[in-house]
Design a protein around this motif. Structure first.
Motif, PDB file in Angstrom:
ATOM      1  N   LEU A 229       0.242  -0.623  -0.282  1.00 44.09           N
ATOM      2  CA  LEU A 229       1.219  -0.939   0.924  1.00 44.09           C
ATOM      3  C   LEU A 229       2.678  -0.775   0.692  1.00 44.09           C
ATOM      4  N   LYS A 230       3.421  -0.630   1.730  1.00 48.54           N
ATOM      5  CA  LYS A 230       4.942  -0.372   1.562  1.00 48.54           C
ATOM      6  C   LYS A 230       5.482  -1.386   0.956  1.00 48.54           C
ATOM      7  N   GLY A 231       6.878  -1.125   0.422  1.00 49.06           N
ATOM      8  CA  GLY A 231       7.454  -2.108  -0.266  1.00 49.06           C
ATOM      9  C   GLY A 231       7.546  -3.371   0.384  1.00 49.06           C
ATOM     10  N   ASN A 232       7.921  -3.241   1.739  1.00 50.48           N
ATOM     11  CA  ASN A 232       7.996  -4.315   2.435  1.00 50.48           C
ATOM     12  C   ASN A 232       7.041  -5.111   3.126  1.00 50.48           C
TER      13      ASN A 232
ATOM     14  N   GLY B  24     -11.456  -7.902   0.617  1.00 50.22           N
ATOM     15  CA  GLY B  24     -11.683  -9.345   0.159  1.00 50.22           C
ATOM     16  C   GLY B  24     -10.767  -9.888  -0.790  1.00 50.22           C
ATOM     17  N   CYS B  25     -10.096  -8.746  -1.636  1.00 47.10           N
ATOM     18  CA  CYS B  25      -9.402  -9.066  -2.725  1.00 47.10           C
ATOM     19  C   CYS B  25      -7.691  -8.448  -2.529  1.00 47.10           C
ATOM     20  N   SER B  26      -6.911  -8.827  -3.563  1.00 41.01           N
ATOM     21  CA  SER B  26      -5.747  -8.140  -3.878  1.00 41.01           C
ATOM     22  C   SER B  26      -5.700  -7.412  -5.138  1.00 41.01           C
ATOM     23  N   GLY B  27      -4.878  -6.290  -5.289  1.00 45.08           N
ATOM     24  CA  GLY B  27      -4.736  -5.759  -6.479  1.00 45.08           C
ATOM     25  C   GLY B  27      -3.368  -4.847  -6.558  1.00 45.08           C
ATOM     26  N   SER B  28      -3.100  -4.231  -7.686  1.00 37.48           N
ATOM     27  CA  SER B  28      -1.776  -3.500  -7.951  1.00 37.48           C
ATOM     28  C   SER B  28      -2.201  -2.309  -8.872  1.00 37.48           C
ATOM     29  N   VAL B  29      -1.311  -1.064  -8.181  1.00 40.72           N
ATOM     30  CA  VAL B  29      -1.195  -0.118  -9.164  1.00 40.72           C
ATOM     31  C   VAL B  29      -0.504  -0.330 -10.626  1.00 40.72           C
ATOM     32  N   VAL B  30      -1.133  -0.193 -11.779  1.00 38.58           N
ATOM     33  CA  VAL B  30      -0.295  -0.509 -13.062  1.00 38.58           C
ATOM     34  C   VAL B  30      -0.281   0.659 -13.926  1.00 38.58           C
ATOM     35  N   ARG B  31       0.570   0.369 -15.187  1.00 37.50           N
ATOM     36  CA  ARG B  31       0.692   1.500 -16.064  1.00 37.50           C
ATOM     37  C   ARG B  31       1.166   0.619 -17.438  1.00 37.50           C
ATOM     38  N   PRO B  32       0.847   1.292 -18.308  1.00 37.98           N
ATOM     39  CA  PRO B  32       1.287   0.543 -19.682  1.00 37.98           C
ATOM     40  C   PRO B  32       2.767   1.127 -19.967  1.00 37.98           C
ATOM     41  N   PRO B  33       3.543   0.728 -20.865  1.00 41.01           N
ATOM     42  CA  PRO B  33       4.979   0.874 -21.131  1.00 41.01           C
ATOM     43  C   PRO B  33       5.202   2.377 -21.319  1.00 41.01           C
ATOM     44  N   THR B  34       4.169   3.052 -21.721  1.00 45.07           N
ATOM     45  CA  THR B  34       4.501   4.614 -21.988  1.00 45.07           C
ATOM     46  C   THR B  34       3.348   5.248 -21.373  1.00 45.07           C
TER      47      THR B  34
ATOM     48  N   TYR C   9      -3.596  -8.401   0.150  1.00 42.58           N
ATOM     49  CA  TYR C   9      -4.663  -8.673   1.137  1.00 42.58           C
ATOM     50  C   TYR C   9      -3.889  -9.422   2.156  1.00 42.58           C
ATOM     51  N   TRP C  10      -3.155 -10.549   1.877  1.00 44.14           N
ATOM     52  CA  TRP C  10      -2.331 -11.363   2.725  1.00 44.14           C
ATOM     53  C   TRP C  10      -1.023 -10.968   3.183  1.00 44.14           C
ATOM     54  N   HIS C  11      -0.669  -9.993   2.506  1.00 49.19           N
ATOM     55  CA  HIS C  11       0.836  -9.369   2.627  1.00 49.19           C
ATOM     56  C   HIS C  11       1.878 -10.589   2.401  1.00 49.19           C
ATOM     57  N   GLU C  12       1.530 -11.257   1.220  1.00 50.16           N
ATOM     58  CA  GLU C  12       2.367 -12.550   0.960  1.00 50.16           C
ATOM     59  C   GLU C  12       2.769 -12.595  -0.286  1.00 50.16           C
ATOM     60  N   VAL C  13       4.049 -13.270  -0.544  1.00 51.87           N
ATOM     61  CA  VAL C  13       4.409 -13.215  -2.106  1.00 51.87           C
ATOM     62  C   VAL C  13       4.664 -15.130  -2.210  1.00 51.87           C
TER      63      VAL C  13
END
Length: 290
Positions: A106-109, A59-69, A171-175
């Motif tokens: 997801l794949k980059g494309n 039901g949602c979207s998200g992302s793998v994130v990291r701090p600058p270091t 979720y929608w594969h949309e930008v």
């Protein structure tokens, strides 16, 4: 909150709805190591914002994130909304809760997936002052890269008004492309109030399922906010119809406009090893009440 419509779609598709985290035992995070700072010569040129690092969840979207270091051996973190964990009480803060939630990387494309990654722990979740959920994965950053992806870097700076942004929905594969129109002193929706929220220009017509999407500065490819809501019907301060409240208490309704919660205040809280330290200097996340 832009999560509700997608939950219904997810049920039709037999995807489990977002609930409180499951009860699998958390993986013990590795001991902190010296920060990893990539050499300037090894830094690749900036690419057009795409779906690299983004995930979909129920039901949602998200992302793998990291701090600058960071260390490549650190457990990777997934950023989404607190309401994508579950609808919490207005002042509730969840810390270090076991979870075995799964995410599709997801794949980059945006055409298909690279596989599934799994949480070990909900390290932080709240709808108090912001709308944020952070999961620690069983995979390290190096393992995410070995799958053909990479983590998105969190910007440590408050974003400026007028910058070009991209809201990337796994979720929608949309930008969605627009600008940060400005920042709202208080954003009120139903029982919840969020501080210093980013307001989009009208071109970002986000919808249910975009909750938790990373908001990326198009000039730097860094995450500056996490998408969380929009006024759908022109109502004032009701569910799915947030209103803006200024310092004097005056309310403004902007039908069709979307909003996000900034993420720069999260960066000081990320102290390595897949941990969130709410006592770290500069950490701007709410703490659990005693």
């Amino acid at each position: 909150m832009r999560h509700l419509v997608a939950v219904l779609a997810a049920l039709v598709l037999s995807v489990s709805a977002a609930t409180a985290p499951a009860t699998a035992a958390p993986a013990a995070p590795p001991a902190p190591a010296a920060p990893h700072v990539p050499a300037a010569s090894a830094t690749p040129p900036l690419a057009e914002v795409d779906f690299t690092g983004t995930v979909s969840l129920s039901g949602c979207s998200g992302s793998v994130v990291r701090p600058p270091t960071y260390q490549p051996s650190d457990p990777a973190l997934v950023l989404t909304n607190g309401h994508c964990v579950r609808f919490m009480e207005p002042e509730q803060v969840m810390v270090d809760q076991p979870s075995d939630r799964k995410f599709t990387l997801l794949k980059g494309n945006g055409e298909g997936s690279l596989g599934t990654v799994q949480a070990s722990t909900l390290v932080y979740g709240t709808m108090s002052g912001t709308d944020v959920g952070i999961y620690r994965l069983t995979s390290t950053y190096a393992q995410v890269e070995a799958m053909g992806s990479r983590a998105l870097e969190l910007s440590p700076e408050h974003p400026a008004a007028g910058i070009d942004i991209r809201v990337v929905s796994g979720y929608w594969h949309e930008v969605y492309s627009c600008q940060a129109a400005g920042y709202v002193y208080r954003l009120r929706e139903g029982r919840w109030t969020w501080n210093d929220s980013m307001r989009y220009t009208e071109e970002c017509h986000t919808r249910g399922g975009t909750s938790g999407s990373p908001v990326v500065d198009a000039a730097t490819n860094k995450v500056v906010a996490v998408n969380n809501t929009g006024n759908e019907d022109g109502e004032e301060c009701t569910d799915n119809n947030p209103c803006e409240v200024d310092e004097s208490g005056k309310k403004t309704v902007r039908k069709g406009i979307g909003y996000a919660q900034q993420t720069y205040q999260i960066v000081p809280c990320l102290t390595g090893g897949g941990r969130v330290d709410l006592t770290a200097p500069g950490c701007g996340l709410a703490r659990p009440k005693a």
